[in-house]
Design an enzyme around this catalytic site. Structure first.
Site, short mmCIF file in Angstrom:
data_model
loop_
_atom_site.label_atom_id
_atom_site.label_comp_id
_atom_site.label_asym_id
_atom_site.label_seq_id
_atom_site.Cartn_x
_atom_site.Cartn_y
_atom_site.Cartn_z
N HIS A 89 9.46 2.26 -5.88
CA HIS A 89 8.17 1.97 -5.30
C HIS A 89 8.25 1.06 -4.08
CE1 HIS A 89 3.89 0.11 -6.01
NE2 HIS A 89 4.46 -0.58 -5.22
N GLU A 90 9.27 0.11 -3.77
CA GLU A 90 9.25 -0.72 -2.58
C GLU A 90 9.97 0.16 -1.64
OE1 GLU A 90 7.89 -3.50 -2.15
OE2 GLU A 90 7.33 -3.53 -4.31
N HIS A 142 7.25 1.96 0.09
CA HIS A 142 6.44 1.11 1.16
C HIS A 142 7.32 0.96 2.60
CE1 HIS A 142 3.32 -0.28 -1.40
NE2 HIS A 142 4.10 -0.79 -2.09
#
Length: 221
Positions: free
Chosen positions: A28-29, A32
């Protein structure tokens, strides 16, 4: 102290859930950070965040204390787990198109979780085909968790990802947004106590799980 086989198995399942959470939060990170770099901001890259190394994304509370408390807390060992990682730093002034790119960067995390859910469903199907039922079960569990992280992060409360869309729609300044984000997780915890919010999250996760399972021919009740 000797644990019985049932307790030992439940603890193992809890640890598997925690491992899955770490992996899903890492991707997820990474999503980003990677999209921010592609949009012109190298802040995350300079801090080593464009990485699939879980250590660089760990938040002491959201990645360690809260998830482990949910799994092994006073209520007993449970497979339900939720948490967050250390937010990826983004300098909006480096983005080529600040309004558009801010939304792209913020949506990259939930999009990554959705992609992972699809991949995990496909792996679950493979597990069923080759009669590796434990593999299929773990993949289904991780797919559901990935979807939970996806929809949870779409809640429009700072600093969750969905709040960036709201910030752009309302033309909120970065300074005002940062002020709200400092106390945002208190608001998130309060909002999650609302039964309708939890029901909506559950409906979104279960509905998407059933849809993906049907797509891959996986029988789910």
């Amino acid at each position: 102290m000797v644990m019985d086989a049932n307790t030992s198995n439940v603890i193992i399942e809890g640890l598997i859930s925690y491992l899955g959470l770490i992996i899903l939060l890492t991707f997820h990170e990474f999503g980003h950070a990677w999209v921010a770099l592609k949009c012109g901001d190298d802040t995350a890259r300079l801090q080593g965040r464009v990485s699939l190394n879980p250590i660089v994304h760990i938040d002491p509370i959201g990645t360690v204390l809260l998830p482990l408390f949910m799994i092994f807390g006073p209520a007993g060992v449970t497979r339900f787990v939720l948490g967050w990682a250390k937010p990826v730093p983004v300098n909006p002034y480096n983005l080529r198109n600040p309004r558009r790119d801010d939304i792209l960067v913020s949506m990259a995390g939930p999009a990554m979780n959705l992609i992972l859910a699809v991949v995990l469903m496909a792996l679950a199907r493979v597990g069923l085909l080759i009669q590796l039922l434990p593999m299929a079960e773990v993949c289904l569990q991780f797919a559901s968790l990935s979807l939970l992280l996806c929809f949870f992060n779409l809640i429009p409360i700072p600093p969750l990802d969905g709040s960036h869309v709201l910030r752009n729609l309302t033309d909120m300044s970065w300074e005002a947004y940062a002020g709200f984000a400092r106390f945002g997780f208190i608001a998130v915890i309060v909002v999650l106590q609302i039964p309708q919010v939890r029901q909506t999250l559950s409906f979104a996760v279960n509905g998407t799980c059933l849809g993906l399972a049907a797509l891959f021919g996986i029988p789910l009740q």
